[in-house]
Design a protein around this motif. Sequence first.
Motif, PDB file in Angstrom:
ATOM      1  N   GLU A 143       1.377 -34.400 -64.817  1.00 39.07           N
ATOM      2  CA  GLU A 143       0.807 -33.125 -65.280  1.00 39.07           C
ATOM      3  C   GLU A 143       0.144 -32.373 -64.126  1.00 39.07           C
ATOM      4  N   VAL A 144      -0.539 -33.096 -63.261  1.00 38.88           N
ATOM      5  CA  VAL A 144      -1.140 -32.470 -62.080  1.00 38.88           C
ATOM      6  C   VAL A 144      -0.038 -31.863 -61.223  1.00 38.88           C
ATOM      7  N   TYR A 145       1.052 -32.619 -61.056  1.00 38.14           N
ATOM      8  CA  TYR A 145       2.173 -32.125 -60.260  1.00 38.14           C
ATOM      9  C   TYR A 145       2.716 -30.817 -60.845  1.00 38.14           C
ATOM     10  N   ARG A 146       2.929 -30.786 -62.150  1.00 36.61           N
ATOM     11  CA  ARG A 146       3.470 -29.577 -62.784  1.00 36.61           C
ATOM     12  C   ARG A 146       2.538 -28.382 -62.586  1.00 36.61           C
ATOM     13  N   ALA A 147       1.249 -28.620 -62.717  1.00 44.68           N
ATOM     14  CA  ALA A 147       0.275 -27.534 -62.562  1.00 44.68           C
ATOM     15  C   ALA A 147       0.244 -27.028 -61.115  1.00 44.68           C
ATOM     16  N   ALA A 206      -0.289 -30.966 -51.641  1.00 44.59           N
ATOM     17  CA  ALA A 206      -0.631 -31.701 -52.860  1.00 44.59           C
ATOM     18  C   ALA A 206       0.631 -32.238 -53.542  1.00 44.59           C
ATOM     19  N   GLN A 207       1.666 -31.427 -53.598  1.00 45.08           N
ATOM     20  CA  GLN A 207       2.932 -31.881 -54.199  1.00 45.08           C
ATOM     21  C   GLN A 207       3.496 -33.073 -53.447  1.00 45.08           C
ATOM     22  N   GLU A 208       3.482 -33.010 -52.120  1.00 51.02           N
ATOM     23  CA  GLU A 208       3.998 -34.122 -51.305  1.00 51.02           C
ATOM     24  C   GLU A 208       3.198 -35.397 -51.550  1.00 51.02           C
ATOM     25  N   LEU A 209       1.875 -35.273 -51.617  1.00 51.06           N
ATOM     26  CA  LEU A 209       1.041 -36.442 -51.881  1.00 51.06           C
ATOM     27  C   LEU A 209       1.342 -37.031 -53.246  1.00 51.06           C
ATOM     28  N   ILE A 210       1.514 -36.185 -54.244  1.00 46.37           N
ATOM     29  CA  ILE A 210       1.825 -36.678 -55.590  1.00 46.37           C
ATOM     30  C   ILE A 210       3.179 -37.365 -55.608  1.00 46.37           C
ATOM     31  N   HIS A 211       4.168 -36.783 -54.921  1.00 44.41           N
ATOM     32  CA  HIS A 211       5.487 -37.436 -54.836  1.00 44.41           C
ATOM     33  C   HIS A 211       5.347 -38.834 -54.253  1.00 44.41           C
ATOM     34  N   GLY A 212       4.563 -38.947 -53.182  1.00 42.35           N
ATOM     35  CA  GLY A 212       4.357 -40.255 -52.561  1.00 42.35           C
ATOM     36  C   GLY A 212       3.692 -41.236 -53.500  1.00 42.35           C
ATOM     37  N   LEU A 213       2.712 -40.761 -54.252  1.00 46.44           N
ATOM     38  CA  LEU A 213       2.033 -41.625 -55.213  1.00 46.44           C
ATOM     39  C   LEU A 213       2.972 -42.071 -56.325  1.00 46.44           C
ATOM     40  N   ASP A 231      -2.040 -45.727 -54.162  1.00 50.79           N
ATOM     41  CA  ASP A 231      -2.623 -45.892 -52.844  1.00 50.79           C
ATOM     42  C   ASP A 231      -3.955 -45.143 -52.792  1.00 50.79           C
ATOM     43  N   ALA A 232      -5.046 -45.883 -52.600  1.00 45.41           N
ATOM     44  CA  ALA A 232      -6.385 -45.289 -52.632  1.00 45.41           C
ATOM     45  C   ALA A 232      -6.553 -44.194 -51.583  1.00 45.41           C
ATOM     46  N   GLU A 233      -6.008 -44.399 -50.415  1.00 45.85           N
ATOM     47  CA  GLU A 233      -6.134 -43.389 -49.351  1.00 45.85           C
ATOM     48  C   GLU A 233      -5.400 -42.102 -49.714  1.00 45.85           C
ATOM     49  N   ARG A 234      -4.216 -42.248 -50.276  1.00 49.71           N
ATOM     50  CA  ARG A 234      -3.444 -41.076 -50.684  1.00 49.71           C
ATOM     51  C   ARG A 234      -4.123 -40.354 -51.845  1.00 49.71           C
TER      52      ARG A 234
END
Length: 126
Positions: A53-57, A80-87, A94-97
């Motif tokens: 949902e965060v990704y969509r927003a 933010a999108q790239e980080l969400i994709h990685g997660l 990943d806590a750091e991500r």
Amino acid sequence: MNKDESSGSASVDSQLLELQKEYVASLPARLVPVMASWQCCVDSNYAADLLQEVYRAVHAIAGTSSMLNVTPVNELSNKAQELIHGLMAADDMDAERLLDLGKTLKTLESVILAGKVKAPPINLHG
């Protein structure tokens, strides 16, 4: 370029400028679902469906910001999108991500709410 082409270009340029202004003015309202989704995600201990949902927003902001040359909103929302994709691709959160994503979203919020948004003219003429 003849006179008609020149006036047509000016008209398109002014329309794009108006779109940019309207979009920039709408960013605080567009930010609300991003931050609300993020808070729900955090509260859920980062449930995958809420992270989606965060990704969509964020995606809703990223695409238009990139098309309309709205900086630094386009860079932050794309990050933010790239980080969400990685997660989402990882086996575990990943806590750091997650921390980086939270910081990126907070920076996005700060930039938008402080009015530090720029929309340089879009050059369609090369």
